[in-house]
Design an enzyme around this catalytic site. Structure first.
Site, PDB file in Angstrom:
ATOM      1  N   ASP A  53      17.385  25.815   2.552  1.00 39.90           N
ATOM      2  CA  ASP A  53      17.470  24.379   2.249  1.00 39.90           C
ATOM      3  C   ASP A  53      16.572  23.524   3.138  1.00 39.90           C
ATOM      4  O   ASP A  53      15.898  22.607   2.658  1.00 39.90           O
ATOM      5  CB  ASP A  53      18.930  23.902   2.373  1.00 39.90           C
ATOM      6  N   GLU A 166      26.495  22.855  -2.255  1.00 34.79           N
ATOM      7  CA  GLU A 166      27.247  22.660  -1.007  1.00 34.79           C
ATOM      8  C   GLU A 166      28.234  21.508  -1.182  1.00 34.79           C
ATOM      9  O   GLU A 166      29.364  21.567  -0.705  1.00 34.79           O
ATOM     10  CB  GLU A 166      26.283  22.315   0.143  1.00 34.79           C
TER      11      GLU A 166
END
Ligand SMILES: NC(=O)c1ccc[n+]([C@@H]2O[C@H](COP(=O)([O-])OP(=O)(O)OC[C@H]3O[C@@H](n4cnc5c(N)ncnc54)[C@H](O)[C@@H]3O)[C@@H](O)[C@H]2O)c1
Ligand SMILES: Nc1ncnc2c1ncn2[C@@H]1O[C@H](COP(=O)(O)O)[C@@H](O)[C@H]1O
Ligand SMILES: O=P(O)(O)OP(=O)(O)O
Ligand SMILES: [Mg+2]
Length: 276
Positions: A53, A166
């Site tokens: 990420d 997430e």
């Protein structure tokens, strides 16, 4: 009536399939537009862990400021990448590989071990014990402090790496890695983030690597999927509107409901989202 799955997909803004080139352009334009609209701001700041990420968000930020410099002639638009290890990081070579791919204008390295350990020692002196899991959240919040300190010195805004896979489970430390000014990966699931990195010709081991928060002393590099109790494959399918196993669906929806407080600003007397 809409199912909870449909509601979540809409709220988190996830597409069932994406065009990587369009998504990259949309996110770079978002980062550029924000700086152009706020002339006081001139830098983006982000911690680079060596994971998928931050590699993606870091590269997008660097591409945005490079384009802005070329288009405006303003040399002060910059991206600052920060290494934030706790002591020696087990996957440090990945972090260096990520930096080589991102090619940030500026690199900083601040080791958070001394500050985290001295804080924990103060608790111990007081006879108040901090468990390893909770210490992990202190590490994430210490990283947040460093990023905001750099932003404060350099007319910067802090980039966060939270995305739909997430956000749905609340798998981040509240006001730690969950704290940021802009979220350029919002609405993407984990496999879509991988698609963007592949399109950007990132080294494949950076996007094929096992996602980890790597926050615990006693369990280094523990996989997110192990900590969560559900796979990203199932989370990604769910976010794309696909049918998944009943067990995974129950788990994801339970995590979503438990973490509702993390997707809001601090709760006031006038908020009602939490009321049953
Ligand atoms: N080994 C690892 O991978 C590792 C280690 C540590 C943390 N993590 C992950 O990081 C994340 C952070 O952990 P966490 O969620 O336990 O800590 P957190 O600090 O992010 O959130 C917990 C805090 O949120 C607040 N809170 C909890 N429920 C609330 C509610 N209903 N309303 C309002 N406020 C509420 C409380 O202040 C609580 O201390 C988790 O997803 C965890 O799995 C991973
Ligand atoms: N070791 C690290 N160095 C720099 N930045 C880090 C480090 N670990 C985490 N970060 C930052 O926090 C987010 C969230 O990480 P997760 O793996 O999702 O918990 C990461 O993208 C970095 O920006
Ligand atoms: O946030 P990162 O960069 O550490 O990626 P991952 O969540 O895949 O570990
Ligand atoms: Mg990580």
């Amino acid at each position: 009536m809409k199912s909870l799955q449909e509601e979540i997909i809409k709220k988190l803004g996830v597409k069932a399939s994406i065009n990587p080139e369009e998504e990259i352009r949309r996110r770079i334009d978002f980062l550029k537009k924000y700086l152009l609209t706020h002339p006081f701001l001139e830098t983006y700041v982000l911690g680079i862990s060596g994971g998928q990420d931050s590699t993606l968000a870091g590269r997008l930020a660097q591409m945005a400021v490079t384009e802005l410099r070329e288009e405006t002639g303003r040399k002060d638009y910059r991206f600052i990448a920060i290494r934030l290890p706790y002591g020696e990081q087990a996957d440090e070579t990945d972090s260096q590989k990520a930096l080589d791919f991102i090619q940030p204008d500026e690199r900083l390295a601040i080791n958070i071990k001394t500050s985290v350990d001295s804080l924990v020692a103060e608790f111990t002196n007081e006879g108040f014990s901090i468990g390893d899991f909770n210490k992990g959240n202190i590490k994430a919040r210490q990283r947040m402090i460093v990023q905001y300190a750099v932003a404060g010195e350099r007319k910067g805004a802090v980039i966060g790496t939270d995305h739909a896979a997430e956000s749905i489970t609340g798998f981040y430390t509240k006001f730690g890695d969950g704290a940021a000014d802009l979220l350029p990966l919002s609405g993407l699931n984990k496999r879509q983030g991988r698609q963007l990195l592949e399109h950007l010709s990132a080294p494949s081991d950076l996007y094929e690597k096992i996602p980890t928060a790597d926050l615990e002393d006693n369990k280094p590099l523990v996989a997110d999927e192990e900590a969560l109790g559900v796979t990203y494959e199932a989370i990604d399918d769910y976010l794309e509107g696909k049918e998944i196993s009943k067990e995974a669906k129950v788990k994801i929806e339970q995590l979503y409901q438990q973490s509702e407080h993390k997707r809001h600003l601090p709760i006031t007397l006038w908020d009602s989202f939490w009321k049953k």
